[in-house]
Scaffold this motif. Structure first.
Motif, PDB file in Angstrom:
ATOM      1  N   ILE A   1       0.860  -1.182   0.000  1.00  0.00           N
ATOM      2  CA  ILE A   1       0.000   0.000   0.000  1.00  0.00           C
ATOM      3  C   ILE A   1       0.894   1.228   0.000  1.00  0.00           C
TER       4      ILE A   1
ATOM      5  N   GLU B   1      -1.162   1.781  15.724  1.00  0.00           N
ATOM      6  CA  GLU B   1      -2.262   0.913  15.330  1.00  0.00           C
ATOM      7  C   GLU B   1      -3.197   0.712  16.524  1.00  0.00           C
TER       8      GLU B   1
ATOM      9  N   ASP C   1      -6.881  -0.203  12.802  1.00  0.00           N
ATOM     10  CA  ASP C   1      -6.761   0.984  11.963  1.00  0.00           C
ATOM     11  C   ASP C   1      -5.419   1.643  12.265  1.00  0.00           C
TER      12      ASP C   1
ATOM     13  N   LEU D   1      -5.999   5.492   8.629  1.00  0.00           N
ATOM     14  CA  LEU D   1      -6.063   4.618   7.457  1.00  0.00           C
ATOM     15  C   LEU D   1      -6.873   3.388   7.827  1.00  0.00           C
ATOM     16  N   ASN D   2      -7.936   3.167   7.063  1.00  0.00           N
ATOM     17  CA  ASN D   2      -8.806   2.018   7.264  1.00  0.00           C
ATOM     18  C   ASN D   2      -8.787   1.168   6.009  1.00  0.00           C
ATOM     19  N   LYS D   3      -8.571  -0.145   6.158  1.00  0.00           N
ATOM     20  CA  LYS D   3      -8.554  -1.050   5.008  1.00  0.00           C
ATOM     21  C   LYS D   3      -9.969  -1.543   4.748  1.00  0.00           C
ATOM     22  N   SER D   4     -10.672  -0.866   3.871  1.00  0.00           N
ATOM     23  CA  SER D   4     -12.030  -1.269   3.524  1.00  0.00           C
ATOM     24  C   SER D   4     -12.002  -2.259   2.369  1.00  0.00           C
TER      25      SER D   4
ATOM     26  N   GLY E   1     -10.484  -1.033  -0.795  1.00  0.00           N
ATOM     27  CA  GLY E   1      -9.098  -0.602  -0.736  1.00  0.00           C
ATOM     28  C   GLY E   1      -8.856   0.320   0.448  1.00  0.00           C
ATOM     29  N   PRO E   2      -7.599   0.694   0.691  1.00  0.00           N
ATOM     30  CA  PRO E   2      -7.268   1.559   1.831  1.00  0.00           C
ATOM     31  C   PRO E   2      -7.884   2.950   1.675  1.00  0.00           C
ATOM     32  N   ARG E   3      -8.349   3.473   2.788  1.00  0.00           N
ATOM     33  CA  ARG E   3      -8.986   4.798   2.773  1.00  0.00           C
ATOM     34  C   ARG E   3      -8.425   5.613   3.930  1.00  0.00           C
ATOM     35  N   VAL E   4      -7.954   6.822   3.637  1.00  0.00           N
ATOM     36  CA  VAL E   4      -7.377   7.704   4.649  1.00  0.00           C
ATOM     37  C   VAL E   4      -8.334   8.867   4.889  1.00  0.00           C
TER      38      VAL E   4
END
Length: 692
Positions: free
Chosen positions: A256, A274, A279, A292-295, A298-301
């Motif tokens: 990522i 973490e 997260d 940063l969340n791994k949805s 895909g990763p979302r900041v």
């Protein structure tokens, strides 16, 4: 098999002899883009004359012909592609005027108008939508391109479930940058499907298709107008032929990469943490807290505005730490301390008067759940989180180190290490609160200690030190050694250290990211081709790091964050055999075949100035080195991190044997040692056929 323009040849790999190959209709093909060499799923080579027909190759006649085809197709089909379906024992035919398949069992052709076998894919495809290309991967997914060029759409049909899925969603925006053409799909050796062509190159990354091309100003990825072909070799190296040259990368990984825009406000990463939800909290100097969340998409900041909007100081983060009560503590500029309740998402800003407005540079949690807080003015505090409200007396001053505290951590369950700028490393007993050791310049240690950044415990007798120069510390006797790395010292300043689950240590510094095998003391540098951070400018220097619960590592720089799985960088491959590639005698290269003569090389006494060149080529062998010695001159192996010419001048006459081998980061050697015999004649001797 070779195609150049509209002509074909076979190449004998042993003799390098090429032989012309005939095919039907060769005199009617005038456009290079209308002829393609392909291979079906069974490994048979066929020639595709776009819009006309396909012809399979016959080894006995060494020619292409429709008579060699394993099927018989209707004469009116304007064939665009042939795709073998080995599971269903059929050949799918993509043509300009139809879409269907030839069945091996019935030896018949079926399409939408004649679907007597009730094939569900044919039945599900609308007859008015033309199929431009088809690819079947090893997971029995049918990747279908409909329409033509930039008006194309993409579908994914699961052959096991007999239904369309949403997995082609990542291809729907492929034409967002303008006109494109799909030249083909490829199955990479790790079962990754890839799509390539004009203005497009994407590969599957378990959730969607990932774009490989990057903007010209972007330091990652490759630049191209078109990708002509994609190939993955047996060692996992991915080769990409483009109109802008040949690129390669070690393998397709799931790393990522996040690059922060600097247009509105800068975002220098100052800390990583973490939480219990896995997260990743990113503390920045200028943009506050980002999460940063791994949805699934895909990763979302996202910025954590509940903290960032508490005041101007909460946008300038120094440190983040969690406690045992599922609370997160954030140290900010000018003595501001944020207490965040993860469950209730409630943020409280504290400004304890006892801090005197000094920036909170570090917060760490010991094994008893107590928080240790280091301030910019050098004072060290201890805080025990509790259900009671936080007040000034909640913080107990332990000692003052008379210098700016930069980083803190634990050597073990009892000792806290603290780096103090322009001083060195201080060790504090967390049970007594007393300073038990000062590793500073005034104690006679090298000047490098004054700029130490971090201390990473490796085992009971070894810690690594980062800073202007990397070094080691023995936590038993507190001895510092800046020669521990010997000849493998990583280049440049090292800012952050991290240990993975495989007992390797990772170093982030001014020259990028390195991996250290502490058992063999082998340093491996990783670069852009490994999908790790590349030092593009001073905004991409990795200065902070963290090991996540998953075992992945995160390294953050001024504008950049990379998260990767260190397991993908473990290399247990045996190193390749070393080849001697050149022998120069008095500046002149000897013929290549002379290197393989049984008796070796004879050197006249008057011309005993020579050099030997060698190489061990394997694009996946990161961290390998070469060792060599010249028997008759020395008995010890000499190590080289990069193969280079070895020079010998004015050796005594006699018999010598040059030996060279490769060694990987695990200490494994080449399967065989390469040798070359060398004989230097005596002064009065004259060698028949010697070079003068």
């Amino acid at each position: 098999m070779i195609r150049s323009g509209t002509r074909l040849w076979t190449l004998d790999a042993q003799t390098s002899q090429i032989t012309p190959v005939n095919y039907e209709g060769s005199g009617e093909v005038y456009n290079n883009s209308k002829i393609w060499l392909k291979k079906d799923a069974s490994g048979n080579i066929f020639l595709l004359l776009t819009g006309k027909n396909c012809q399979y190759f016959n080894d006995s006649s060494s020619s292409f012909s429709k008579a060699n085809n394993p099927f018989v197709l209707p004469a009116n089909l304007q064939v665009m592609d042939i795709v073998e379906d080995r599971r269903k024992k059929r050949y799918w035919v993509v043509s300009r005027n139809d879409f269907g398949y030839w069945d091996q069992a019935t030896r018949k052709y079926y399409n939408h108008a004649a679907n007597t076998q009730s094939d569900l894919l044919i039945k599900s495809m609308p007859p008015h939508i033309p199929v431009a290309s088809l690819f079947i991967d090893t997971q029995n997914r049918y990747w279908i391109q409909t329409g033509s060029n930039s008006s194309a759409g993409f579908l994914c049909y699961n052959g096991d479930q007999n239904r369309f899925t949403t997995e082609a969603t990542g291809l729907h925006n492929i034409g967002s940058n303008g006109y494109f053409e799909v030249y083909g799909f490829k199955q990479l050796k790790d079962s990754t499907p890839a799509l390539y062509g004009l203005n497009c190159f994407r590969a599957w990354d378990q959730q969607s298709f990932k774009e490989f091309r990057a903007p010209v100003t972007h330091p990652y990825g490759i630049q191209f107008n078109s990708v002509e072909d994609v190939f993955q070799s047996d060692d996992g190296t991915l080769w990409v032929a483009t109109d802008n040259g040949l690129y390669y990368t070690s393998r397709v990984r799931n790393n990522i990469h996040i690059i922060f825009s600097q247009e509105k406000a800068r975002a220098s990463i100052s800390s990583l943490f973490e939480d219990s939800n896995e997260d990743l909290w990113i503390g920045t100097w200028g943009k506050g807290i980002l999460v940063l969340n791994k949805s699934k998409n895909g990763p979302r900041v996202t910025p954590l505005e509940k903290i960032n909007n508490l005041g101007s100081n909460t946008r300038y983060i120094w440190t983040i730490c969690g406690d045992t009560r599922n609370q997160i503590w954030i140290g900010c500029n000018e003595g501001s301390l944020v207490q965040y309740h993860l469950q209730t998402q409630r943020a409280v800003l504290h400004q304890p008067p006892i801090f005197n407005g000094s920036a909170i540079r570090q917060i760490v949690k010991d094994n008893q759940g107590k928080l240790w807080i280091g301030l910019q003015d050098g004072r060290l505090f201890k805080h025990a989180p509790s259900p009671e409200p936080v007040h000034n007396n909640s913080f107990k001053e332990i000692l003052s180190l008379n210098g700016l505290i930069t980083r803190m951590g634990f050597l073990n369950d009892r000792q806290l290490w603290i780096t103090v700028i322009n001083r060195g490393i201080c060790i504090v007993d967390i049970h007594t609160g007393k300073l038990i050791q000062s590793l500073t310049v005034d104690k006679g240690l090298p000047g490098f200690i004054a700029n130490a950044r971090e201390v990473l415990p490796v085992n009971d007798t070894l810690c690594l030190i980062s800073g202007e120069k990397a070094g080691s510390l023995n936590p038993q006797n507190f001895r510092v050694n800046y020669n521990w790395f010997a000849g493998t010292t990583p280049s440049g300043s090292i800012f952050t250290l991290q240990k993975d689950l495989y007992n390797n240590c990772w170093l982030g510094g001014s020259n990028g990211i390195f991996k250290l095998n502490t058992a063999t003391r082998t340093i491996t540098k990783f670069t852009q081709q490994d999908e790790l951070i590349t030092i593009h400018n001073n905004s991409y220097v990795p200065e902070r790091s963290i090991q996540l619960r998953s075992g992945w590592l995160a390294f953050g720089g001024n504008q950049h964050l990379v998260i990767f799985n260190p397991a993908e960088y473990n290399n247990s491959m045996a190193p390749p055999r070393v080849s001697i590639t050149g022998f120069q005698l008095n500046g002149r290269y000897l013929p290549e075949d002379s290197l393989s003569l049984p008796g070796g090389i004879a050197v006249p006494y008057e011309h005993r100035i020579f050099s030997i060149e060698f190489a061990a080529i394997n694009f996946m062998q990161k961290g390998s080195c070469c060792e060599y010695k010249l028997e008759g001159l020395n008995d010890d192996w000499i190590s080289l991190s990069t193969p280079t010419a070895i020079n010998y001048n004015f050796l005594p006459n006699g018999h010598y044997r040059f030996l060279v081998r490769a060694k990987n980061e695990l200490g494994q050697y080449s399967p065989a040692t390469t040798s070359l015999r060398i004989y230097i004649a005596p002064p009065s001797g004259k060698l028949p056929g010697s070079i003068c």
